[in-house]
Design a protein around this motif. Structure first.
Motif, short mmCIF file in Angstrom:
data_model
loop_
_atom_site.label_atom_id
_atom_site.label_comp_id
_atom_site.label_asym_id
_atom_site.label_seq_id
_atom_site.Cartn_x
_atom_site.Cartn_y
_atom_site.Cartn_z
N PRO A 195 -3.28 -4.94 0.58
CA PRO A 195 -4.36 -3.95 0.56
C PRO A 195 -5.63 -4.49 1.21
CG PRO A 195 -3.22 -3.99 -1.55
CD PRO A 195 -2.68 -5.14 -0.75
N VAL B 292 0.84 -1.19 0.00
CA VAL B 292 0.00 0.00 0.00
C VAL B 292 0.88 1.24 0.00
CG1 VAL B 292 -1.80 1.26 1.23
CG2 VAL B 292 -1.80 -1.25 1.25
N PRO C 54 -3.86 5.97 2.29
CA PRO C 54 -3.53 5.15 1.12
C PRO C 54 -3.76 5.92 -0.17
CG PRO C 54 -5.66 4.51 2.01
CD PRO C 54 -5.09 5.51 2.97
#
Length: 203
Positions: free
Chosen positions: A70, A5, A13
């Motif tokens: 993620p 990420v 993010p």
């Protein structure tokens, strides 16, 4: 393909990038974690990174580092990597340094650039069974001895571990008595699975 990420300076993010392509001379800021495994005698598990590692091959460091996928909760990512790298299954995960961040440059110019929350893991199970592709050696060391040697500069250690030890030492000499940091103190990208569920709508 594993992805990491990518983050902005506030820890939000902003995208993903393939894990095995992210470390270059211009490594973007990304999300990671570090963990320190302790047994009931307050010994810490210290590991030597495999020589095939892209960054700091052969360096001694903390128990386990990694990158959450993620959307993967941090505690799940930690337990996943402990199982993969060290054959450790289970353990209680405790957040201790929610906002640790560092940037380090290898002699060859490769860069680590991470927001890297730090966790303590209490484990009293079977002996670790490390994957040699990840870890080539390990040892259990009394925490107070480990801290003293790292801070004195007599124990070679990875740059992130050295910086973490300086901060962890301020939490007190007994890692089994450290206070748990609140989950909402994590950077936004690390709060996956921690946000309260939305209240159901009323009709």
């Amino acid at each position: 393909m594993e992805n990491v990420v990518l983050l902005d300076d506030a820890g939000n993010p902003i995208g993903v990038h393939p894990k095995y392509e992210v470390h270059t001379r211009e490594t973007p800021l990304h999300l990671a974690f570090s963990s320190y495994v302790f047994d009931s005698e307050a010994r810490v598990l210290v590991t030597q990174r495999a020589y095939e590692k892209v960054t700091w091959p052969g360096a001694w460091t903390n128990s386990c580092c990694g990158h959450p996928a993620p959307g993967e909760p941090m505690d799940e990512a930690i337990l996943r990597r402990l199982s993969t790298e060290l054959g450790i299954d289970g353990g209680s995960v405790q957040l201790v340094l929610p906002l640790f961040r560092y940037r380090a440059v290898m002699d060859n110019g490769l860069v680590e650039n991470e927001i890297c929350p730090v966790y303590a893991v209490r484990y009293d199970g079977p002996a670790p069974a490390p994957d040699p592709a990840e870890v080539v050696d390990l040892e259990w060391v009394a925490w107070t001895e480990f801290v003293r040697e790292v801070l004195a500069g007599v124990r070679p250690i990875s740059p992130w571990c050295r910086d973490q030890i300086e901060q962890l030492d301020r939490l007190g000499p007994d890692p089994l008595a450290w206070a748990t940091a609140p989950d909402d103190s994590l950077p936004p990208a690390a709060r996956n699975g921690l946000e309260p569920a939305a209240a159901p709508s009323v009709r």
